[in-house]
Design an enzyme around this catalytic site. Structure first.
Site, PDB file in Angstrom:
ATOM      1  N   LYS A   1      -4.694 -19.966   5.335  1.00 26.72           N
ATOM      2  CA  LYS A   1      -4.069 -18.867   5.676  1.00 26.72           C
ATOM      3  C   LYS A   1      -5.394 -19.018   6.674  1.00 26.72           C
ATOM      4  CE  LYS A   1      -2.947 -16.085   1.891  1.00 26.72           C
ATOM      5  NZ  LYS A   1      -3.567 -14.335   0.948  1.00 26.72           N
TER       6      LYS A   1
ATOM      7  N   ARG B   1       4.072  -7.701  -7.008  1.00 29.08           N
ATOM      8  CA  ARG B   1       4.367  -6.414  -7.169  1.00 29.08           C
ATOM      9  C   ARG B   1       6.093  -6.483  -7.057  1.00 29.08           C
ATOM     10  NH1 ARG B   1       1.790  -8.571  -1.504  1.00 29.08           N
ATOM     11  NH2 ARG B   1       2.703 -10.570  -2.081  1.00 29.08           N
TER      12      ARG B   1
ATOM     13  N   HIS C   1      -4.551  -3.732  -4.173  1.00 31.44           N
ATOM     14  CA  HIS C   1      -5.965  -4.675  -5.011  1.00 31.44           C
ATOM     15  C   HIS C   1      -7.235  -3.730  -5.090  1.00 31.44           C
ATOM     16  CE1 HIS C   1      -5.490  -7.223  -1.008  1.00 31.44           C
ATOM     17  NE2 HIS C   1      -5.134  -8.296  -2.896  1.00 31.44           N
TER      18      HIS C   1
ATOM     19  N   SER D   1      -2.430  -7.743   2.053  1.00 27.24           N
ATOM     20  CA  SER D   1      -2.933  -7.656   3.175  1.00 27.24           C
ATOM     21  C   SER D   1      -2.794  -8.773   4.460  1.00 27.24           C
ATOM     22  CB  SER D   1      -3.991  -9.023   2.832  1.00 27.24           C
ATOM     23  OG  SER D   1      -4.873  -8.034   1.412  1.00 27.24           O
TER      24      SER D   1
END
Length: 157
Positions: free
Chosen positions: A41, A90, A17, A128
């Site tokens: 989440k 990514r 990040h 993460s």
């Protein structure tokens, strides 16, 4: 002034990040790191903790600020006067999801563009969620997050 918003849950913020944030700050006059609460989440850090960690990390950069929001990202972008939403990619799997979001955002607000920045290859596998999973099993995550985040994570376990 070119303003870009880099949204995410950042739970926790990773070196991947931070790489995107720094690179975006070289392109845009002002970058707003926008921390969102993701109801899908299970967060390790509260919204306030995430904002505080990011504020400490970006302190040396005069054109980066941290904020939080809820609701539609596109409404938030309008409110902040941002013409660009910055997204890090990514892998191809990221692109498929982010493309759908970008097209929906364009439909809702054609004057705001989404710009994709490819992650540095050294962070292409990093997320993460993976950092939290490795940390949960007492694995070493020191190369994936800044020291301040590592310390905060150790207090959570």
């Amino acid at each position: 002034m070119k303003v870009g918003i880099y949204p995410g849950s950042f739970d926790p913020i990773t070196n991947g990040h931070i790489d995107i944030i720094k690179r975006a700050s070289e392109i845009y006059d002002r970058v707003i790191v926008s921390v969102m609460q993701n109801p899908n989440k299970n967060p390790m850090f509260t919204l306030g903790e995430r904002v505080a960690l990011i504020e400490q990390i970006i302190q040396p950069y005069s054109n980066i600020e941290v904020d939080c929001f809820s609701g539609l990202l596109i409404d938030y972008a309008r409110e902040k006067g941002a013409k660009v939403i910055i997204k890090g990619l990514r892998a191809v799997s990221d692109f498929e999801y982010e493309l759908q979001m970008a097209l929906m955002n364009r439909k809702l607000c054609p004057e705001v563009e989404t710009v994709f920045l490819m992650t540095n290859s050294q962070y292409s596998y990093l997320s993460s969620s993976l950092v939290k999973e490795v940390a949960k099993f007492k694995g070493d995550v020191s190369e994936f997050v800044p020291e301040i985040v590592l310390q905060a994570m150790s207090k959570k376990s």
